[in-house]
Design a protein around this motif. Structure first.
Motif, mmCIF file in Angstrom:
data_model
loop_
_atom_site.group_PDB
_atom_site.id
_atom_site.type_symbol
_atom_site.label_atom_id
_atom_site.label_comp_id
_atom_site.label_asym_id
_atom_site.label_seq_id
_atom_site.Cartn_x
_atom_site.Cartn_y
_atom_site.Cartn_z
ATOM 1 N N ILE A 129 0.863 -1.180 0.000
ATOM 2 C CA ILE A 129 0.000 0.000 0.000
ATOM 3 C C ILE A 129 0.900 1.231 0.000
ATOM 4 C CG2 ILE A 129 -1.779 1.268 1.249
ATOM 5 C CD1 ILE A 129 -2.710 -1.373 2.428
ATOM 6 N N ARG A 130 0.830 2.003 -1.072
ATOM 7 C CA ARG A 130 1.722 3.164 -1.248
ATOM 8 C C ARG A 130 0.904 4.451 -1.254
ATOM 9 N NH1 ARG A 130 6.099 2.971 -5.944
ATOM 10 N NH2 ARG A 130 7.266 2.032 -4.196
ATOM 11 N N ASP A 131 1.298 5.410 -0.433
ATOM 12 C CA ASP A 131 0.599 6.698 -0.408
ATOM 13 C C ASP A 131 1.588 7.851 -0.545
ATOM 14 O OD1 ASP A 131 1.378 7.997 2.269
ATOM 15 O OD2 ASP A 131 0.621 6.078 3.000
ATOM 16 N N GLN A 207 8.119 1.192 5.116
ATOM 17 C CA GLN A 207 9.209 1.993 4.563
ATOM 18 C C GLN A 207 8.667 3.395 4.305
ATOM 19 O OE1 GLN A 207 10.932 0.051 1.133
ATOM 20 N NE2 GLN A 207 12.090 -1.366 2.397
ATOM 21 N N SER A 208 9.229 4.370 5.002
ATOM 22 C CA SER A 208 8.730 5.737 4.913
ATOM 23 C C SER A 208 9.807 6.662 4.366
ATOM 24 C CB SER A 208 8.288 6.219 6.292
ATOM 25 O OG SER A 208 7.881 7.576 6.239
ATOM 26 N N GLY A 213 6.195 10.068 1.180
ATOM 27 C CA GLY A 213 5.106 9.122 1.382
ATOM 28 C C GLY A 213 5.571 7.856 2.080
ATOM 29 N N THR A 214 4.697 6.879 2.126
ATOM 30 C CA THR A 214 4.958 5.650 2.869
ATOM 31 C C THR A 214 4.544 4.436 2.060
ATOM 32 O OG1 THR A 214 4.554 6.800 4.973
ATOM 33 C CG2 THR A 214 4.488 4.395 5.015
ATOM 34 N N ASP A 215 5.365 3.399 2.124
ATOM 35 C CA ASP A 215 5.032 2.091 1.567
ATOM 36 C C ASP A 215 4.836 1.107 2.720
ATOM 37 O OD1 ASP A 215 5.349 3.139 -0.933
ATOM 38 O OD2 ASP A 215 7.067 1.904 -1.511
ATOM 39 N N ILE A 216 3.701 0.426 2.718
ATOM 40 C CA ILE A 216 3.426 -0.623 3.689
ATOM 41 C C ILE A 216 3.397 -1.959 2.963
ATOM 42 C CG2 ILE A 216 1.815 -1.524 5.404
ATOM 43 C CD1 ILE A 216 2.839 1.099 6.282
#
Length: 234
Positions: A129-131, A207-208, A213-216
């Protein structure tokens, strides 16, 4: 699809609070099917999407879609983030009492204490999940796995608690505040979601990139094999 159902739920909550809702794009193997417990999967994905939606909107990036990538694990691969999966000892599945009795001649189970709860042969999947919500600040990053750590202010957290505890016990208060009608709550969503994932042989990695942004990465091992029947074969 469970992901779309979770997106709809979180989108409604986000729109109610902020007046807007980000879009979600799904790529990778969007039609992948594996055996899992829907309730647990819905809980984990809902909590991860809540974090992504909130960060995206509060940074004013709601026009940037949240990207979800579904990647089946290659056969025999170990799920990402599962290196610290709970053991049989952690689950209480090892007979420590019998092994401590004098003269006990039964087969010791201690040597199996690090067997994972699921067989390595079951299919698995990694969901990213990437935001574009600006990432996690360094001072908050070191606390993301702490139970009860939340970036909500005290009044907002109390509102979430009072909503969740109305007519419920303590356990439902926690799950209600993290899985209910609030976009954020008491700080149990991420660590509890990771606990669920680890129990099923997977894990959660974060990973932020601060300022971006952030990758979960949610990795899960299936609880069995799914048989796909060909048309005409019953």
């Amino acid at each position: 699809m469970i992901i779309r159902n979770c997106e709809s739920t979180v989108g409604d909550i986000c729109e109610f609070r902020y007046g807007v809702r980000p879009t979600v794009t799904i790529n990778g193997d969007a039609d992948y099917i594996f055996a899992h417990i829907p309730m647990h999967l819905e809980y984990i994905i809902t909590e991860l999407l809540k974090n992504a939606f909130r960060a995206t909107v509060e940074r004013g990036m709601e026009r940037e879609p949240i990207e979800i990538t579904i990647a089946p694990l290659p056969e025999g691969a170990t799920p990402r983030g599962s290196e610290h999966s709970i053991s049989n000892v952690d689950q209480g599945a090892v007979d420590l009492a019998s092994n401590s009795l004098p003269g006990y001649s039964g087969k010791s189970t201690l040597k199996d204490s690090m067997i994972r709860p699921l067989q390595e042969s079951t299919p698995g999947v990694t969901i990213r999940i990437r935001d574009r919500g600006g990432g996690i600040s360094p001072e908050n990053y070191k606390h993301i796995w702490d139970y009860s750590f939340t970036t909500f202010n005290e009044d907002e957290a109390n509102d979430s608690l009072s909503t969740a505890t109305a007519g419920s016990d303590a356990f439902n208060a926690i799950s209600g505040a993290t899985g209910g009608s609030s976009i954020a709550g008491l700080g149990y969503g991420l660590p509890l979601g990771r606990a669920y994932a680890e129990y099923f042989g997977g894990g959660i990695d974060v990973q932020s990139l601060w300022g971006w942004g952030t990758d979960i990465y949610l990795s899960l091992r299936g609880v069995g094999n799914v048989e796909i029947k060909e048309p005409g074969n019953g």
